[in-house]
Write a protein that holds these residues in place. Structure first.
Motif, short mmCIF file in Angstrom:
data_model
loop_
_atom_site.label_atom_id
_atom_site.label_comp_id
_atom_site.label_asym_id
_atom_site.label_seq_id
_atom_site.Cartn_x
_atom_site.Cartn_y
_atom_site.Cartn_z
N LYS A 246 1.19 -16.04 -1.00
CA LYS A 246 0.71 -16.00 -2.38
C LYS A 246 0.11 -14.64 -2.71
CE LYS A 246 -2.74 -18.13 -5.43
NZ LYS A 246 -3.88 -19.07 -5.51
N PHE A 247 -0.67 -14.11 -1.80
CA PHE A 247 -1.30 -12.81 -2.00
C PHE A 247 -0.24 -11.71 -2.11
CE2 PHE A 247 -3.42 -8.94 -0.36
CZ PHE A 247 -4.46 -8.85 -1.27
N LYS A 248 0.77 -11.79 -1.25
CA LYS A 248 1.86 -10.80 -1.29
C LYS A 248 2.59 -10.86 -2.64
CE LYS A 248 6.15 -9.42 1.00
NZ LYS A 248 7.05 -9.61 2.15
N ASN A 249 2.85 -12.05 -3.12
CA ASN A 249 3.54 -12.19 -4.41
C ASN A 249 2.72 -11.60 -5.55
OD1 ASN A 249 5.73 -13.45 -3.20
ND2 ASN A 249 4.94 -15.52 -3.58
N THR A 250 1.41 -11.79 -5.48
CA THR A 250 0.52 -11.20 -6.50
C THR A 250 0.61 -9.68 -6.46
OG1 THR A 250 -1.00 -13.08 -6.32
CG2 THR A 250 -1.86 -11.07 -7.32
N PHE A 251 0.61 -9.14 -5.24
CA PHE A 251 0.71 -7.69 -5.08
C PHE A 251 2.04 -7.16 -5.62
CE2 PHE A 251 2.21 -4.06 -2.57
CZ PHE A 251 1.19 -3.15 -2.80
N LEU A 252 3.12 -7.81 -5.25
CA LEU A 252 4.45 -7.35 -5.69
C LEU A 252 4.62 -7.46 -7.20
CD1 LEU A 252 6.69 -8.87 -2.86
CD2 LEU A 252 5.96 -6.48 -3.13
N ALA A 253 3.90 -8.39 -7.82
CA ALA A 253 4.01 -8.58 -9.27
C ALA A 253 3.24 -7.50 -10.05
CB ALA A 253 3.50 -9.96 -9.66
N GLY A 254 2.38 -6.76 -9.35
CA GLY A 254 1.61 -5.71 -10.02
C GLY A 254 2.53 -4.62 -10.55
N ILE A 255 2.31 -4.18 -11.76
CA ILE A 255 3.25 -3.25 -12.40
C ILE A 255 2.90 -1.79 -12.13
CG2 ILE A 255 3.88 -4.88 -14.23
CD1 ILE A 255 1.90 -3.45 -16.06
N GLU B 146 3.15 -10.64 10.53
CA GLU B 146 3.78 -9.33 10.52
C GLU B 146 5.02 -9.30 9.62
OE1 GLU B 146 5.20 -5.84 13.64
OE2 GLU B 146 4.33 -7.71 14.36
N ASP B 147 5.82 -10.35 9.65
CA ASP B 147 7.03 -10.38 8.83
C ASP B 147 6.71 -10.31 7.34
OD1 ASP B 147 8.57 -10.52 11.07
OD2 ASP B 147 8.88 -12.69 10.99
N LEU B 148 5.56 -10.86 6.96
CA LEU B 148 5.16 -10.87 5.55
C LEU B 148 4.52 -9.55 5.12
CD1 LEU B 148 3.60 -14.44 5.23
CD2 LEU B 148 5.65 -13.63 4.07
N LEU B 149 3.82 -8.88 6.05
CA LEU B 149 2.99 -7.74 5.66
C LEU B 149 3.51 -6.38 6.11
CD1 LEU B 149 -0.51 -9.31 6.47
CD2 LEU B 149 0.51 -9.00 4.22
N LEU B 150 4.46 -6.37 7.05
CA LEU B 150 4.86 -5.11 7.69
C LEU B 150 5.36 -4.06 6.70
CD1 LEU B 150 5.10 -3.66 10.38
CD2 LEU B 150 7.41 -4.58 10.61
N ASP B 151 6.07 -4.49 5.67
CA ASP B 151 6.66 -3.53 4.73
C ASP B 151 5.73 -3.19 3.56
OD1 ASP B 151 6.77 -6.09 3.71
OD2 ASP B 151 8.64 -5.77 2.61
N LEU B 152 4.46 -3.60 3.65
CA LEU B 152 3.51 -3.35 2.58
C LEU B 152 2.46 -2.32 3.00
CD1 LEU B 152 2.81 -7.03 1.41
CD2 LEU B 152 4.46 -5.40 0.47
N PRO B 153 1.86 -1.61 2.04
CA PRO B 153 0.78 -0.66 2.36
C PRO B 153 -0.54 -1.40 2.58
CG PRO B 153 1.18 -0.65 0.00
CD PRO B 153 2.19 -1.60 0.59
N VAL B 154 -0.70 -1.96 3.79
CA VAL B 154 -1.89 -2.75 4.11
C VAL B 154 -2.79 -1.93 5.03
CG1 VAL B 154 -2.77 -4.93 4.98
CG2 VAL B 154 -0.45 -4.83 4.05
N TYR B 155 -4.03 -1.72 4.62
CA TYR B 155 -4.98 -0.91 5.38
C TYR B 155 -6.30 -1.68 5.53
CZ TYR B 155 -1.94 3.12 4.55
OH TYR B 155 -0.87 3.99 4.52
N TYR B 156 -7.00 -1.40 6.63
CA TYR B 156 -8.36 -1.93 6.76
C TYR B 156 -9.34 -0.76 6.73
CZ TYR B 156 -8.23 -0.80 11.82
OH TYR B 156 -8.14 -0.17 13.03
N ILE C 42 -3.11 -2.43 -0.55
CA ILE C 42 -3.84 -3.61 -0.08
C ILE C 42 -4.89 -3.13 0.92
CG2 ILE C 42 -3.70 -5.76 1.25
CD1 ILE C 42 -0.80 -6.03 0.25
N ILE C 43 -6.12 -3.56 0.71
CA ILE C 43 -7.22 -3.20 1.61
C ILE C 43 -7.91 -4.46 2.10
CG2 ILE C 43 -9.45 -2.02 1.79
CD1 ILE C 43 -8.47 0.02 -0.21
N THR C 44 -8.24 -4.48 3.38
CA THR C 44 -8.98 -5.59 3.96
C THR C 44 -10.07 -5.00 4.86
OG1 THR C 44 -8.76 -7.71 5.12
CG2 THR C 44 -7.48 -5.86 5.99
#
Length: 353
Positions: A282-291, A313-323, A297-299
């Motif tokens: 759900k969180f990934k879909n919200t991110f992808l919907a951002g225009i 990993e399969d859901l997040l690997l191709d996204l700019p996810v940083y902590y 993505i920060i955690t």
């Protein structure tokens, strides 16, 4: 308004809880319940409230300060799916020892990290091979008589009306602070005005032998969730930030990120939350919907341990996810006092082998 009514309904239970923990406290004070003292330095980092006061970065500060010693960190391992004494090793996950102990283990190669609900048993397992033990979140664990107690208080919560569980988030009575060797006020504003510093001291009403010291959070570089890539916070200026947290108090983090972006979309979960695939999807879909083109993505570092350990990993690997790592730092004069107290305690209580 509803929350205030709920608190009123729960106040009688808070009163009963307060009576129970006060009685327990007295039984330890009178020696009717056994408290074990050990022949090596034992430093306890704790607080009176449930979560969010900065225990993890404070433990990490101690590890750096005492790097010349053979250190063991002992935690309960909150949120783990295991029981008993467990030593962290190469196979360890957040599910086996908890997210905070996993963070210690992965951050400090030379430090032993262990979890055990029974701190006496845990210390007995560790004491022969270590110079000192740091107890993470054990101030209420009176079965162990720690040699040095550091009690944390969050700056912004001082001066506010707080209730005991279940009406509030206090798990211990305020008078218990008198057992501590140092009262450390965390997440202080920078710069810290003298009047604010004095207000903390007035609120805590320390004993003559109890220093009240102040610390603040220092933010590091953003670190990619699955790689070694880092980037400065300045680099996300005016980005659309998608913030994912499962910590007790994300407000200081939101304030820090607010210095760089006016658009922060926050998905908040309870402390130590075990993320589910549906949550991440759900969180990934919200991110992808951002225009907006520039988005990230920060955690938190603690949340990153659960995100990496539960097969997302399969859901997040191709996204700019940083902590975003954090450290505790003390104001100059307080740092001198704090470091000296800790180093002198450890030096004075070393055992002869």
């Amino acid at each position: 308004m509803l929350l205030n009514y709920l608190r009123l309904l729960l106040l009688p239970f808070s009163l009963l809880y307060g009576l129970a923990i006060t009685l327990r406290k007295k039984l330890y004070d009178w020696g009717m319940l056994r408290s074990v003292k050990f022949d090596l330095p034992v430093i306890c980092v704790g607080n009176l409230a449930v979560g969010g006061s900065g225990k993890t970065p404070t433990v990490e500060y101690l590890v750096r300060l005492l790097a010349d010693h053979k250190i063991a960190i002992l935690s309960r391992g909150y949120g783990r799916k295991t029981k008993g004494f467990i030593l962290a090793d190469a196979t360890t996950t957040a599910e086996t020892i908890g997210d905070e102990p996993l963070q210690y283990h992965q951050k400090f190669n030379s430090v032993t990290v262990a979890v055990c609900e029974d701190r006496v048993k845990g210390i007995n397992q560790l004491k022969e091979n270590h110079d000192l033990i740091i107890l993470d979140d054990a101030f209420q664990h009176r079965a162990v008589q720690a040699g040095f107690n550091i009690l944390l208080f969050e700056f912004r919560k001082l001066g506010t009306l707080q209730f005991l569980l279940p009406a509030g988030n206090l798990r211990d009575v305020f008078s218990s602070r008198k057992r501590a060797d140092v009262l450390l006020v965390t997440k202080s504003p920078v710069p810290l005005l003298h009047v604010a510093q004095q207000a903390s001291i007035n609120e805590l009403q320390p004993n003559t032998s109890q220093p009240v010291l102040h610390s603040y959070l220092k933010y590091g570089k953003l670190v990619h969730l699955y790689g070694k890539e880092t980037r400065e916070l300045e680099s996300v200026k005016d980005f659309e930030i998608y913030l994912l947290t499962g910590i007790a108090n994300p407000e200081p983090l939101i304030e820090e990120l607010g210095k760089y972006s006016k658009t922060i979309k926050h998905e908040e979960f309870p402390d130590h939350y075990a993320f589910k695939e549906a949550d991440i999807r759900k969180f990934k879909n919200t991110f992808l919907a951002g225009i907006k083109k520039e988005k990230i993505i920060i955690t938190t570092e603690k949340d990153s341990k659960r995100l990496r350990a539960t097969g997302f990993e399969d859901l997040l690997l191709d996204l700019p996810v940083y902590y975003l790592p954090i450290e505790v730092e003390l104001f100059e004069e307080d740092k001198i006092t704090f470091d000296e107290l800790i180093l002198n305690y450890v030096k004075s209580n070393r055992r002869n082998r």
